[in-house]
Design a protein around this motif. Structure first.
Motif, PDB file in Angstrom:
ATOM      1  N   VAL A  28       0.818  -1.211   0.000  1.00  0.00           N
ATOM      2  CA  VAL A  28       0.000   0.000   0.000  1.00  0.00           C
ATOM      3  C   VAL A  28       0.855   1.265   0.000  1.00  0.00           C
ATOM      4  N   VAL A  29       1.869   1.319   0.840  1.00  0.00           N
ATOM      5  CA  VAL A  29       2.700   2.526   0.932  1.00  0.00           C
ATOM      6  C   VAL A  29       3.432   2.813  -0.383  1.00  0.00           C
ATOM      7  N   PRO A  30       4.082   1.825  -1.042  1.00  0.00           N
ATOM      8  CA  PRO A  30       4.700   2.135  -2.336  1.00  0.00           C
ATOM      9  C   PRO A  30       3.701   2.585  -3.405  1.00  0.00           C
ATOM     10  N   VAL A  31       2.500   2.010  -3.400  1.00  0.00           N
ATOM     11  CA  VAL A  31       1.484   2.436  -4.373  1.00  0.00           C
ATOM     12  C   VAL A  31       1.065   3.878  -4.111  1.00  0.00           C
ATOM     13  N   LEU A  32       0.883   4.235  -2.857  1.00  0.00           N
ATOM     14  CA  LEU A  32       0.536   5.616  -2.513  1.00  0.00           C
ATOM     15  C   LEU A  32       1.667   6.583  -2.872  1.00  0.00           C
ATOM     16  N   LEU A  33       2.912   6.189  -2.624  1.00  0.00           N
ATOM     17  CA  LEU A  33       4.046   7.028  -3.011  1.00  0.00           C
ATOM     18  C   LEU A  33       4.117   7.190  -4.524  1.00  0.00           C
ATOM     19  N   PHE A  34       3.869   6.104  -5.250  1.00  0.00           N
ATOM     20  CA  PHE A  34       3.856   6.161  -6.710  1.00  0.00           C
ATOM     21  C   PHE A  34       2.782   7.123  -7.203  1.00  0.00           C
ATOM     22  N   CYS A  35       1.570   7.005  -6.674  1.00  0.00           N
ATOM     23  CA  CYS A  35       0.477   7.894  -7.090  1.00  0.00           C
ATOM     24  C   CYS A  35       0.791   9.350  -6.734  1.00  0.00           C
ATOM     25  N   GLY A  36       1.328   9.572  -5.554  1.00  0.00           N
ATOM     26  CA  GLY A  36       1.694  10.928  -5.161  1.00  0.00           C
ATOM     27  C   GLY A  36       2.772  11.521  -6.047  1.00  0.00           C
ATOM     28  N   ASP A  37       3.771  10.711  -6.400  1.00  0.00           N
ATOM     29  CA  ASP A  37       4.833  11.191  -7.280  1.00  0.00           C
ATOM     30  C   ASP A  37       4.311  11.452  -8.693  1.00  0.00           C
ATOM     31  N   TYR A  38       3.389  10.620  -9.165  1.00  0.00           N
ATOM     32  CA  TYR A  38       2.788  10.816 -10.491  1.00  0.00           C
ATOM     33  C   TYR A  38       2.030  12.138 -10.529  1.00  0.00           C
ATOM     34  N   ILE A  39       1.209  12.379  -9.516  1.00  0.00           N
ATOM     35  CA  ILE A  39       0.430  13.622  -9.450  1.00  0.00           C
ATOM     36  C   ILE A  39       1.356  14.830  -9.300  1.00  0.00           C
ATOM     37  N   ALA A  40       2.390  14.706  -8.475  1.00  0.00           N
ATOM     38  CA  ALA A  40       3.334  15.816  -8.286  1.00  0.00           C
ATOM     39  C   ALA A  40       4.105  16.118  -9.570  1.00  0.00           C
ATOM     40  N   THR A  41       4.468  15.100 -10.323  1.00  0.00           N
ATOM     41  CA  THR A  41       5.193  15.308 -11.572  1.00  0.00           C
ATOM     42  C   THR A  41       4.317  16.014 -12.601  1.00  0.00           C
ATOM     43  N   ILE A  42       3.075  15.578 -12.725  1.00  0.00           N
ATOM     44  CA  ILE A  42       2.165  16.241 -13.666  1.00  0.00           C
ATOM     45  C   ILE A  42       1.897  17.674 -13.214  1.00  0.00           C
ATOM     46  N   GLY A  43       1.746  17.877 -11.917  1.00  0.00           N
ATOM     47  CA  GLY A  43       1.572  19.234 -11.392  1.00  0.00           C
ATOM     48  C   GLY A  43       2.781  20.117 -11.681  1.00  0.00           C
ATOM     49  N   ALA A  44       3.970  19.552 -11.598  1.00  0.00           N
ATOM     50  CA  ALA A  44       5.182  20.313 -11.904  1.00  0.00           C
ATOM     51  C   ALA A  44       5.235  20.704 -13.374  1.00  0.00           C
ATOM     52  N   VAL A  45       4.830  19.800 -14.259  1.00  0.00           N
ATOM     53  CA  VAL A  45       4.813  20.117 -15.689  1.00  0.00           C
ATOM     54  C   VAL A  45       3.795  21.219 -15.967  1.00  0.00           C
ATOM     55  N   TRP A  46       2.617  21.112 -15.384  1.00  0.00           N
ATOM     56  CA  TRP A  46       1.597  22.157 -15.564  1.00  0.00           C
ATOM     57  C   TRP A  46       2.070  23.498 -15.018  1.00  0.00           C
ATOM     58  N   THR A  47       2.709  23.476 -13.849  1.00  0.00           N
ATOM     59  CA  THR A  47       3.208  24.717 -13.249  1.00  0.00           C
ATOM     60  C   THR A  47       4.287  25.344 -14.122  1.00  0.00           C
ATOM     61  N   ALA A  48       5.187  24.536 -14.643  1.00  0.00           N
ATOM     62  CA  ALA A  48       6.238  25.058 -15.519  1.00  0.00           C
ATOM     63  C   ALA A  48       5.641  25.671 -16.784  1.00  0.00           C
ATOM     64  N   ALA A  49       4.640  25.018 -17.367  1.00  0.00           N
ATOM     65  CA  ALA A  49       4.002  25.568 -18.567  1.00  0.00           C
ATOM     66  C   ALA A  49       3.255  26.860 -18.241  1.00  0.00           C
ATOM     67  N   PHE A  50       2.610  26.917 -17.083  1.00  0.00           N
ATOM     68  CA  PHE A  50       1.900  28.126 -16.671  1.00  0.00           C
ATOM     69  C   PHE A  50       2.866  29.286 -16.478  1.00  0.00           C
ATOM     70  N   ILE A  51       3.949  29.026 -15.775  1.00  0.00           N
ATOM     71  CA  ILE A  51       4.943  30.084 -15.546  1.00  0.00           C
ATOM     72  C   ILE A  51       5.545  30.539 -16.870  1.00  0.00           C
TER      73      ILE A  51
END
Length: 155
Positions: A28-51
């Motif tokens: 469970v913990v690795p799956v949650l970390l994976f999902c969190g990292d996936y969401i954070a990575t996509i958020g970082a790409v969106w933030t970079a494009a916005f900036i």
């Protein structure tokens, strides 16, 4: 001469609570970390494009950002970041904050380098990759020489 064996089943089998905690820790913990990292990575790409589109376009008179293809945004970039994190054992080992931050920074640099190389060879980035690729290559060159010097000093 004869060893006494305990006949209690409590010594032989783990309890259901231990099995549940072991399952949570291993799955469970690795799956949650994976999902969190996936969401954070996509958020970082969106933030970079916005900036890049809104903030930097008004500060510097540059050409408008073309955009990153959806395949890179949702598949290639997150897979690159997460696979480098996995191979750097960030999902298995718990490190102090400064060491984990250092490893995440290195992982991010290597993932950026991989994605830029893929975009260059697939011609998805056209002219926008050259400057950033040069900066990342120079950083990695300097970083590798400094790390090799540190390792050689300790021998």
């Amino acid at each position: 001469m004869h060893e006494v064996k305990l006949q209690s089943s409590a010594w032989e089998r783990p309890s259901s609570v231990e099995v549940a905690f072991d399952y949570i820790k291993r799955v469970v913990v690795p799956v949650l970390l994976f999902c969190g990292d996936y969401i954070a990575t996509i958020g970082a790409v969106w933030t970079a494009a916005f900036i890049r589109n809104l903030v930097l376009l008004e500060v510097w008179f540059t050409q408008e950002f073309q955009g990153i293809p959806y395949l890179y945004t949702y598949v290639v970039i997150p897979i690159a970041v997460i696979s480098f994190m996995y191979f750097n054992r960030l999902y298995v080992r718990r490190l102090p904050l400064w060491q984990q931050t250092e490893k995440i920074f290195k992982v991010s640099c290597y993932a950026i380098l991989l994605v830029l190389t893929l975009m260059y060879f697939n011609e998805a980035a056209k002219n926008t990759v050259y400057g950033l690729a040069l900066v990342v290559y120079l950083y990695l060159l300097i970083h590798c020489t400094v790390c090799n010097k540190k390792v050689a000093d300790y021998d």
